[in-house]
Scaffold this motif. Structure first.
Motif, mmCIF file in Angstrom:
data_model
loop_
_atom_site.group_PDB
_atom_site.id
_atom_site.type_symbol
_atom_site.label_atom_id
_atom_site.label_comp_id
_atom_site.label_asym_id
_atom_site.label_seq_id
_atom_site.Cartn_x
_atom_site.Cartn_y
_atom_site.Cartn_z
ATOM 1 N N PHE A 146 -36.095 27.521 -56.682
ATOM 2 C CA PHE A 146 -35.650 28.627 -57.531
ATOM 3 C C PHE A 146 -36.800 29.198 -58.361
ATOM 4 O O PHE A 146 -36.803 30.366 -58.695
ATOM 5 C CB PHE A 146 -34.524 28.153 -58.455
ATOM 6 C CG PHE A 146 -33.159 28.407 -57.892
ATOM 7 C CD1 PHE A 146 -32.280 29.269 -58.500
ATOM 8 C CD2 PHE A 146 -32.760 27.768 -56.726
ATOM 9 C CE1 PHE A 146 -31.023 29.499 -57.970
ATOM 10 C CE2 PHE A 146 -31.506 27.984 -56.188
ATOM 11 C CZ PHE A 146 -30.631 28.855 -56.813
ATOM 12 N N SER A 147 -37.769 28.362 -58.680
ATOM 13 C CA SER A 147 -38.884 28.822 -59.505
ATOM 14 C C SER A 147 -39.662 29.940 -58.817
ATOM 15 O O SER A 147 -40.220 30.815 -59.486
ATOM 16 C CB SER A 147 -39.824 27.660 -59.806
ATOM 17 O OG SER A 147 -40.287 27.054 -58.620
ATOM 18 N N TYR A 148 -39.690 29.953 -57.494
ATOM 19 C CA TYR A 148 -40.406 31.013 -56.776
ATOM 20 C C TYR A 148 -39.721 32.355 -57.010
ATOM 21 O O TYR A 148 -40.367 33.371 -57.277
ATOM 22 C CB TYR A 148 -40.464 30.700 -55.280
ATOM 23 C CG TYR A 148 -41.189 31.765 -54.484
ATOM 24 C CD1 TYR A 148 -42.569 31.760 -54.375
ATOM 25 C CD2 TYR A 148 -40.488 32.797 -53.862
ATOM 26 C CE1 TYR A 148 -43.239 32.747 -53.672
ATOM 27 C CE2 TYR A 148 -41.140 33.788 -53.155
ATOM 28 C CZ TYR A 148 -42.526 33.757 -53.057
ATOM 29 O OH TYR A 148 -43.178 34.741 -52.366
ATOM 30 N N TYR A 149 -38.404 32.380 -56.915
ATOM 31 C CA TYR A 149 -37.668 33.640 -57.074
ATOM 32 C C TYR A 149 -37.639 34.096 -58.523
ATOM 33 O O TYR A 149 -37.427 35.285 -58.788
ATOM 34 C CB TYR A 149 -36.249 33.484 -56.524
ATOM 35 C CG TYR A 149 -36.231 33.171 -55.054
ATOM 36 C CD1 TYR A 149 -36.562 34.133 -54.109
ATOM 37 C CD2 TYR A 149 -35.928 31.894 -54.593
ATOM 38 C CE1 TYR A 149 -36.577 33.849 -52.759
ATOM 39 C CE2 TYR A 149 -35.936 31.597 -53.249
ATOM 40 C CZ TYR A 149 -36.267 32.581 -52.338
ATOM 41 O OH TYR A 149 -36.290 32.287 -50.991
ATOM 42 N N ASP A 150 -37.836 33.156 -59.438
ATOM 43 C CA ASP A 150 -37.906 33.541 -60.843
ATOM 44 C C ASP A 150 -39.193 34.271 -61.169
ATOM 45 O O ASP A 150 -39.300 34.925 -62.209
ATOM 46 C CB ASP A 150 -37.793 32.300 -61.741
ATOM 47 C CG ASP A 150 -36.365 31.792 -61.818
ATOM 48 O OD1 ASP A 150 -35.443 32.605 -61.622
ATOM 49 O OD2 ASP A 150 -36.181 30.589 -62.056
#
Length: 626
Positions: A146-150
Motif C-alpha cells: 500500500f505504501s507504493y500507492y500512497d
C-alpha cells in the motif's frame, strides 16, 4: 497533528503552481542492462526469432543479387548496341535479356515472400512479448504494498502499462527485423561490391567511419531527451487522471485556471523534451544522405575512369552504383533504429523499474491456514472465534515519524468496539494494521492468540468485512457490484443481502433494477446509494469480523436508522470495529477506545466515559454544543 496516511512526495513547483523546476535530463541508468532484460522476454521465442533471422537473411540475399543480375542485362544491351554500331556480330540478344529479367523477377518475388514471412512471425513475437509485459505489470500491481500507492499517482502507473509498453511493442516490431535486414544487406552489398572492384569498394567504405561518428554524436545527445520525454508523459497522464477524476471538486473551487497552468507547465516540458529528441533524430537522415551522395559522386568519377581504361564493364558500373546507393540505406536504417532504440530503452527502463519495485513481503511457507467453517481445529488449520489483541503496537509510515505509540487493547469475541478520536488520531491506521495493509513496526496484533503476521494475507482478509467512507464501485451491473463481496454467491443470496442492507427498495426503482450498469465513477446513483451498495456487499461476504469506517456518514438520518438496525442484526455474534466521528452512533458499543495522537487516552463504555468527564465527554459534548 498525526496524519492517517502518508503524503505523496512533494514536487518542487514553479510559479503559479507550475511544473517541477530544475529537473535534470537523465540518460538511461543502464542502457545495455535494460536491453538485456528485454532480451530475456524475447528469449522465450528463440525458435521464432531464429526463423525471422533466417528469413530476413534470405530476403536480403535475394534482393542483393538483383543489381548484379540486372548489370548482366545492361551489359547484354550495351554489347549488342556496340556490335550493331561496329557492324560485327549479332545485335541485341532479346531472348537472353528476357531470360535474365525473368530470373530477376523470380529473385524479387522470392525475396518478398521471405520478407512477408519474417514480418508475420515477428509481429506474433512482438504481440506475445507485449502481452507478457502487460500481464507482468498487472500482476505486479496486485503484489505492491500500500505504501507504493500512497506515494505514486495512478496516472504514472497507467502510463507504464499503456504508453511505455506501446513504445516497446512498436519499436520491437519495426526495429528487430530492420536490424537483421540492414546488417545482412550491409554485409551482402560489401561482398558484391568487392566482387566487382576492390578499389572502388575501399572508396565506398570511407562512408562507414564518417557515418559512425554521426550516429554516436546523435545518440549521445538525444538519449537524455528521450528519457525526459517518457518521464514527462507520465507526469501529464498523472495530472490529467487526477484532475478528471475529481473534476467536480475542481469546478466547485474554481481550480480550472490553476490546473490549466499546471498542465501547461507539464505539457511545455514534454514539448521541449520531445522537440529536442525529434530534432536530433531528424538530423540523422539529411546528414547521412549528404555523406552518401559525396561517396556516390567519388565512386562515379572513379568508375567512369576505370570504364574508359577498360578495367570494368558498363553493366558492372551500373550494378556497382546501385550497390553504392543501397550501401547507404542500411547505414541510414541503423542510424534511425538507434534513435528508436533510445526511446525503447527509456520506455523499457521505466517498465522494468516498476517491475523491480519492492513487493509486499511474501507469506511464510508455514503460514497458518484459516478455517472459516465449523470443522475442528488442527495444528495448522485454525477456526477463528474473533478475539483481537493489540499488544504494545507501534507504527509509523516512515521510520522517522511514529504515529501509533504503544497501542494496547483486548477485544473479546462478539464485542462491538468503537474507535473514536479527532482527525489524525490514528483510527484508520489501526484498521490498516489489523488487515495487514501495513505491518506493525513493533509489538503485535493477535487474533485468537495468533500473530496476524503468521497468516497468509489473502486468507486473513477473508475474516473481515469492510465498509469504508470512500465507496468503491466499478463499471458493472448492480448485481455484480454486490456479488464482489463473494464471487460464488447466487442471485438469491445477492437479493437477501440487498434486502438486509435496505438496498432492494431503491434498486427496483432504477431502470434495469439489479441489471442496471453503473458507469465508470458510479455517478448514475447518489452518494448515499453507493454507500448502501457497499454495505450490501459486506452483508453478502458474511464475515467474522466487521470493520465499519464511517459507514453511514453519507446517508440521511432516516436511512441511517434503518441501516443501524440492519447492522445490529449483522453484528450479532461477530467482533465489530466501528470508526465514527458522529459519536451518537456508537453509544451502544461494548467498548469505546478513545485515541489521540496515536495513543489510547481512555477506554470504556459510553456511560462510564461520560461519567468520567474526561477527553471523550468533551469530544461528545462538543458535537451538541450550539
Amino acid at each position: 497533528m498525526n496524519t492517517e496516511k502518508p503524503s505523496r512526495p512533494q514536487r518542487h513547483h514553479g510559479p503559479m503552481g507550475g511544473p517541477p523546476v530544475g529537473v535534470p535530463g537523465e540518460k538511461a541508468n543502464d542502457f545495455f542492462g535494460t536491453l538485456k532484460k528485454l532480451a530475456h522476454y524475447l528469449g522465450r521465442y528463440k525458435l521464432q526469432i531464429l526463423l525471422v533471422l533466417l528469413f530476413a537473411v534470405c530476403s536480403a540475399a535475394f534482393m542483393i543479387v538483383g543489381p548484379k543480375v540486372l548489370g548482366k542485362a545492361t551489359t547484354e544491351v550495351f554489347t549488342g548496341l556496340m556490335n550493331q554500331i561496329s557492324g560485327t556480330g549479332q545485335g541485341i540478344n532479346f531472348t537472353r535479356i528476357g531470360q535474365i529479367l525473368l530470373f530477376l523477377l523470380a529473385l524479387y518475388l522470392v525475396s518478398s515472400a521471405f520478407n512477408y514471412a519474417q514480418g508475420w512471425i515477428m509481429t506474433g513475437v512482438t504481440m506475445n512479448v507485449t502481452y507478457q509485459l502487460r500481464r507482468d505489470i498487472a500482476g505486479k500491481i496486485q503484489r505492491l504494498p500500500f505504501s507504493y500507492y500512497d506515494t505514486t499517482t495512478n496516472g504514472e502507473v497507467l502510463s507504464r502499462l499503456t504508453n511505455d509498453v506501446d513504445t516497446i511493442s512498436q519499436s520491437l516490431n519495426q526495429s528487430m527485423t530492420q536490424i537483421i535486414t540492414s546488417v545482412t544487406q550491409l554485409i551482402g552489398i560489401l561482398i558484391m561490391m568487392f566482387s566487382i572492384n576492390w578499389q572502388m569498394s575501399l572508396v565506398a567504405l570511407c562512408i562507414i567511419p564518417l557515418s559512425g561518428l554521426v550516429i554516436l554524436f546523435v545518440v549521445k545527445h538525444s538519449q537524455k531527451y528521450f528519457k525526459q520525454q517518457q518521464d514527462y508523459l507520465g507526469h501529464v497522464n498523472g495530472h490529467i487522471e487526477e484532475m478528471y477524476g475529481s473534476h467536480v471538486v475542481v469546478q466547485a473551487f474554481n481550480g480550472q485556471e490553476r490546473n490549466e497552468k499546471t498542465f501547461s507547465g507539464y505539457n511545455e516540458n514534454l514539448y521541449h523534451s520531445a522537440w529536442k529528441s525529434q530534432f536530433f533524430s531528424s538530423l540523422l537522415q539529411p546528414i547521412m544522405i549528404f555523406i552518401g551522395n559525396v561517396g556516390f559522386v567519388v565512386v562515379c568519377i572513379l568508375g567512369g575512369w576505370y570504364a574508359i581504361k577498360g578495367f570494368i564493364t558498363v553493366g558492372d558500373i551500373q550494378a556497382f552504383t546501385q550497390y553504392v546507393r543501397q550501401f547507404t540505406q542500411p547505414i541510414q536504417q541503423v542510424a534511425n533504429i538507434s534513435n528508436v532504440m533510445q526511446s525503447t530503452a527509456a520506455a523499457a527502463e521505466r517498465v522494468f523499474d516498476f517491475l523491480e519495485e519492492k513487493e509486499e513481503p511474501k507469506d511464510s511457507p508455514n503460514a497458518i491456514t484459516l478455517n472459516i467453517t465449523d470443522k475442528p481445529d488442527t495444528e495448522l488449520n485454525v477456526h477463528i472465534r474473533g478475539s483481537v489483541q493489540f499488544a504494545h503496537v507501534s507504527f509509523g509510515y516512515t521510520p522517522q515519524k511514529t504515529i501509533i505509540h504503544d497501542f494496547c487493547a483486548q477485544v473479546e469475541p462478539g464485542q462491538r468496539v468503537a474507535i473514536v478520536g479527532p482527525t489524525g488520531a490514528g483510527k484508520t491506521t489501526m484498521v490498516k494494521l489489523l488487515m495487514r495493509f501495513y505491518d506493525v513496526g513493533s509489538g503485535a496484533i493477535l487474533v485468537d492468540g495468533y500473530d496476524i503476521r503468521d497468516f497468509k494475507r489473502s486468507n486473513l482478509r477473508t475474516l473481515f468485512g469492510m465498509v469504508l467512507q470512500d465507496t468503491w464501485l466499478y463499471n458493472a451491473t448492480i448485481r455484480e457490484n454486490i456479488r464482489y463481496g463473494r464471487q460464488d454467491a447466487t442471485d438469491e443470496q445477492v437479493l437477501t443481502a440487498a434486502k438486509c442492507a435496505q438496498v432492494d427498495h431503491f434498486v427496483r426503482t432504477l431502470p434495469g433494477g439489479y441489471d442496471m450498469v453503473l458507469n465508470e465513477d458510479a455517478s448514475n446513483v447518489s452518494q448515499g446509494q453507493k454507500q448502501l451498495l457497499t454495505i450490501a456487499r459486506a452483508f453478502l461476504a458474511d464475515p467474522q469480523i466487521l470493520i465499519l469506517d464511517e459507514a453511514t456518514s453519507s446517508v440521511d438520518t432516516r436511512t441511517e436508522i434503518m441501516i443501524q438496525k440492519a447492522m445490529g442484526e449483522l453484528m450479532k455474534g461477530r467482533t465489530s470495529f466501528i470508526i465514527a466521528h458522529r459519536l451518537s452512533t456508537i453509544r451502544g458499543a461494548d467498548l469505546i477506545l478513545v485515541m489521540d495522537h496515536g495513543d489510547i487516552v481512555e477506554q470504556g463504555t459510553h456511560t462510564s466515559l461520560m461519567a468520567k468527564g474526561g477527553f471523550y465527554a468533551k469530544l461528545y459534548n462538543s458535537q451538541f454544543t450550539d
